[in-house]
Motif scaffolding. Structure first.
Motif, mmCIF file in Angstrom:
data_model
loop_
_atom_site.group_PDB
_atom_site.id
_atom_site.type_symbol
_atom_site.label_atom_id
_atom_site.label_comp_id
_atom_site.label_asym_id
_atom_site.label_seq_id
_atom_site.Cartn_x
_atom_site.Cartn_y
_atom_site.Cartn_z
ATOM 1 N N LEU A 114 1.707 7.108 -5.436
ATOM 2 C CA LEU A 114 1.867 5.615 -6.272
ATOM 3 C C LEU A 114 3.498 5.761 -7.129
ATOM 4 O O LEU A 114 3.675 6.403 -7.225
ATOM 5 C CB LEU A 114 0.985 5.461 -7.340
ATOM 6 C CG LEU A 114 1.073 4.230 -7.848
ATOM 7 C CD1 LEU A 114 0.520 2.975 -7.214
ATOM 8 C CD2 LEU A 114 -0.156 4.782 -9.064
ATOM 9 N N ARG A 115 4.128 4.122 -6.787
ATOM 10 C CA ARG A 115 4.999 4.119 -7.029
ATOM 11 C C ARG A 115 5.692 2.377 -7.482
ATOM 12 O O ARG A 115 5.340 1.730 -7.213
ATOM 13 C CB ARG A 115 6.670 4.862 -5.514
ATOM 14 C CG ARG A 115 7.837 4.341 -6.552
ATOM 15 C CD ARG A 115 8.887 4.834 -5.837
ATOM 16 N NE ARG A 115 8.313 4.308 -4.498
ATOM 17 C CZ ARG A 115 9.340 4.450 -2.911
ATOM 18 N NH1 ARG A 115 9.565 5.620 -3.145
ATOM 19 N NH2 ARG A 115 9.177 3.593 -2.069
ATOM 20 N N ARG A 116 6.501 2.370 -8.209
ATOM 21 C CA ARG A 116 5.935 0.577 -9.764
ATOM 22 C C ARG A 116 6.821 0.294 -8.644
ATOM 23 O O ARG A 116 8.516 1.073 -8.906
ATOM 24 C CB ARG A 116 6.429 1.188 -10.828
ATOM 25 C CG ARG A 116 6.061 -0.229 -11.398
ATOM 26 C CD ARG A 116 5.906 0.082 -13.288
ATOM 27 N NE ARG A 116 6.410 0.610 -13.893
ATOM 28 C CZ ARG A 116 6.186 0.600 -15.110
ATOM 29 N NH1 ARG A 116 4.727 0.408 -15.598
ATOM 30 N NH2 ARG A 116 7.165 1.694 -15.882
ATOM 31 N N LEU A 117 7.622 -0.560 -8.679
ATOM 32 C CA LEU A 117 9.042 -1.376 -7.628
ATOM 33 C C LEU A 117 9.426 -1.989 -8.621
ATOM 34 O O LEU A 117 10.530 -2.079 -9.109
ATOM 35 C CB LEU A 117 8.066 -1.932 -6.369
ATOM 36 C CG LEU A 117 8.047 -1.473 -5.150
ATOM 37 C CD1 LEU A 117 7.943 -2.240 -4.744
ATOM 38 C CD2 LEU A 117 8.993 -0.538 -5.025
ATOM 39 N N THR A 118 8.549 -3.065 -9.908
ATOM 40 C CA THR A 118 8.831 -3.820 -10.490
ATOM 41 C C THR A 118 8.527 -3.354 -12.388
ATOM 42 O O THR A 118 7.223 -2.504 -11.824
ATOM 43 C CB THR A 118 8.447 -5.283 -10.383
ATOM 44 O OG1 THR A 118 7.020 -5.349 -10.601
ATOM 45 C CG2 THR A 118 8.860 -5.446 -9.000
ATOM 46 N N ASP A 119 9.054 -3.431 -13.147
ATOM 47 C CA ASP A 119 8.605 -3.999 -14.141
ATOM 48 C C ASP A 119 8.917 -5.623 -15.346
ATOM 49 O O ASP A 119 10.579 -4.933 -15.528
ATOM 50 C CB ASP A 119 8.813 -3.258 -14.818
ATOM 51 C CG ASP A 119 8.408 -2.484 -16.409
ATOM 52 O OD1 ASP A 119 7.587 -2.929 -17.044
ATOM 53 O OD2 ASP A 119 9.298 -1.196 -17.032
#
Length: 589
Positions: A372-377
């Motif tokens: 799991l990896r976040r692309l945007t914040d």
């Protein structure tokens, strides 16, 4: 000359016998009849031991050897029937029977019979009776004279037919080590012609020594989500999960065959299957299976919904089977859920939007749910993500909040989360949403609206650099009841070959119109040839092409997912609601 007493009488008898020509001899005068010579020629196996009976009509019967001849004399002139009878059951006449004989006075007519005899045979019926513990799991084989054999159950019956007459040996084979036959094995038996000989085997099995077995599976490219069956010594012992470990107790000790079954057609075990595993008496054996899968021929469908009472990002086969939860939405998360998953072009990753961290952002996971990896914040919300054809970038919608309105703009970001930028456009609109790259990577189709939603509303196509935007769908008329356009078009998606564009049309004319009233439509890339593929009540939304472009999957509302052919025919609900919730499908490679 002195003669012995009776000499004259004896001489007279001999003269008469000579004149008559012997037994059954007829007169030499043609007017007194002729003769019939009958011959038998017999070939084959097991010739008739007692010969045959031959009859000449009007002249009686005689015995005839299998390869012999006899002559009837004194037979009246004319046509006569000659018949051979008394044949054994395994013999038959291959020539005419009865045969015709034409008798002339003073002449001999000849008749020949051709006889073929087959081998004499019978039957052997074999039966088994098994008792005890840990019975042989796969039954036995009954062998006749060490050659012909056939399967027979633990308490079964089988019959050998066409068995030659005489002595034979019948053997029971395939007997487990803990079982033994209590009678002679092989057993001798005699077969009589046409009769059935009986052979019975009584088998007793002793309890097997046992141990335990630990089975582990390691799966590469997880496309077999429902796990495997485990067999030990050809007996089903239970199941083991994908990338899981299971322990099985009370399995037979010794070197046993351990096998995985119910393996998906697109997966195979690396190495031996079954594998030989040593299981110690009272101890534990272990074996690890490595399984490698490829993508199913018709692809997988990713969606957000529930599997087994857990909610998150899930996958299933194209027919709705094989559901597997890849990523569970944390039950205690502050957000509202996850939405709109999208496969990468190579099928290795899935991008989706979620609020589990308190913000509506984009994430990716590997196709097995790991990484799991976040692309945007971003505080106000990112959604509607799609991949570039080469899988290096993602296109998505970013929302900007302005008091009572929400501006939407198209953004791009690299697959590793770097390079975030707004997609440049020569004439941006107030709401741009649901963008999708053309398969060749040169165009982008998207839905757009003017701020007041009265001037521009429809599907646009532009160059990938944001130039040359052209509206390709018809701008809808304004609904008098609401002052809004009668419909709105968005969720555009190019077909795999670039020849068509799918989109959804939402109907919004009557004041009480529900946002659930959508249809799935298709058109040419220039906006011509618009066809409504669903035209059904309520909700048909989020359409996505199959990898080969022959089918379409869409969200049918009420937590259902449906599949249709590319021409709108062949509708099937692959998830029909009930205990399973599902939405926002995407068809992966």
């Amino acid at each position: 000359m002195i003669r012995a007493p009776g000499y004259s009488a004896a001489l007279a008898f001999l003269l008469v016998f000579a004149a008559c020509g012997g037994d059954n001899a007829g007169p030499s005068d043609p007017a007194q009849g002729g003769s019939v010579q009958v011959t038998a020629t017999t070939t084959g196996d097991d010739l008739d031991a007692d010969g045959y009976t031959v009859a000449v009509a009007g002249s009686g019967t005689r015995n005839l050897a299998p390869n012999g001849s006899t002559t009837f004399t004194g037979v009246s002139t004319g046509q006569h029937q000659v018949e051979l009878s008394g044949l054994a059951a395994n013999c038959s006449v291959t020539s005419a029977n009865p045969a015709a004989a034409s008798v002339s006075g003073g002449a001999t007519a000849s008749v020949s019979f051709q006889v073929v005899c087959g081998a004499l045979t019978g039957f052997i019926q074999v039966s088994t009776s098994t008792s005890g513990d840990d019975l042989d799991p796969d039954g036995y084989a009954a062998t006749l004279d060490g050659d012909s054999d056939r399967s027979i159950g633990l308490n079964g019956v089988t019959t050998f037919s066409g068995v030659a007459v005489g002595q034979h040996q019948v053997e029971l084979t395939g007997i487990a080590d803990n079982c033994s036959v209590s009678v002679s094995n092989p057993a001798a038996t005699a077969v009589a012609a046409g009769e059935t000989a009986q052979v019975s085997f009584n088998v007793t099995c002793d309890p097997l020594p046992v141990g335990s077995l630990e089975v582990t599976t390691t799966v590469t490219n997880n496309f077999d989500p429902d796990g495997f069956l485990v067999l030990v010594a050809a007996v089903i012992r239970g199941t083991v999960d994908v990338d899981g470990t299971a322990t099985f107790d009370e399995v037979p000790a010794g070197v046993q065959d351990v096998e995985l079954r119910e393996i998906a057609p697109n997966c195979e075990v690396d190495g031996d299957n079954p594998a030989s595993v040593a299981i110690p008496v009272g101890g534990a054996g272990a074996h690890s299976f490595s399984v490698t899968c490829t993508s199913p021929p018709d692809g997988r469908i990713v969606y957000t919904g529930s599997v087994g009472g857990e909610f998150g990002v899930a996958v299933m086969n194209a027919d709705g089977t094989g559901k597997l939860l890849l990523w569970e939405y944390p039950p205690t998360a502050p957000g509202n859920g996850c939405w709109r998953p999208a496969w990468s072009p190579d099928g290795s990753s899935i991008a989706f939007e979620t609020e589990h961290d308190g913000r509506h952002n984009l994430y990716t996971i590997n196709k097995d749910g790991s990484g799991l990896r976040r692309l945007t914040d971003y505080r106000e919300g990112d959604s509607n993500v799609t991949w570039s054809p080469d899988g290096s970038r993602l296109l998505f919608t970013r929302v900007f909040l302005f008091l009572t309105t929400h501006r939407r703009a198209l953004y791009v970001i690299n697959a590793d989360g770097t390079g975030l930028e707004e997609l440049p456009r020569d004439s941006p609109l107030f709401r741009e949403d649901h963008g999708d790259w053309s398969p060749d990577g040169t165009k982008i189709a998207f839905g757009a609206q003017a701020e007041d939603r009265t001037q521009v509303d429809g599907i646009f196509v532009m160059n990938v650099d944001g130039t040359g935007a052209v509206q390709i769908t018809e701008t809808p008329p304004i609904c008098a009841a609401t002052g809004r356009p009668q419909w709105r078009d968005d969720e555009a998606q190019w077909s795999p070959d670039g020849s068509k564009i799918l989109f959804r049309r939402g109907h919004d004319c009557e004041p009480e119109a529900s946002s659930n009233e959508y249809d799935v439509l298709v058109m040419n890339p220039d906006g011509t040839g618009v066809v409504n593929l669903t035209d059904l009540p309520e909700w048909q939304t989020h359409p996505r092409w199959s990898p080969d472009g022959t089918k379409i999957v869409y969200d049918g509302g009420n937590w259902t997912i449906h599949v249709i052919n590319a021409d709108g025919s062949g509708h099937v609900a692959i998830i029909a609601g009930g205990n399973i919730s599902a939405q926002y499908p995407d068809w992966g490679p």
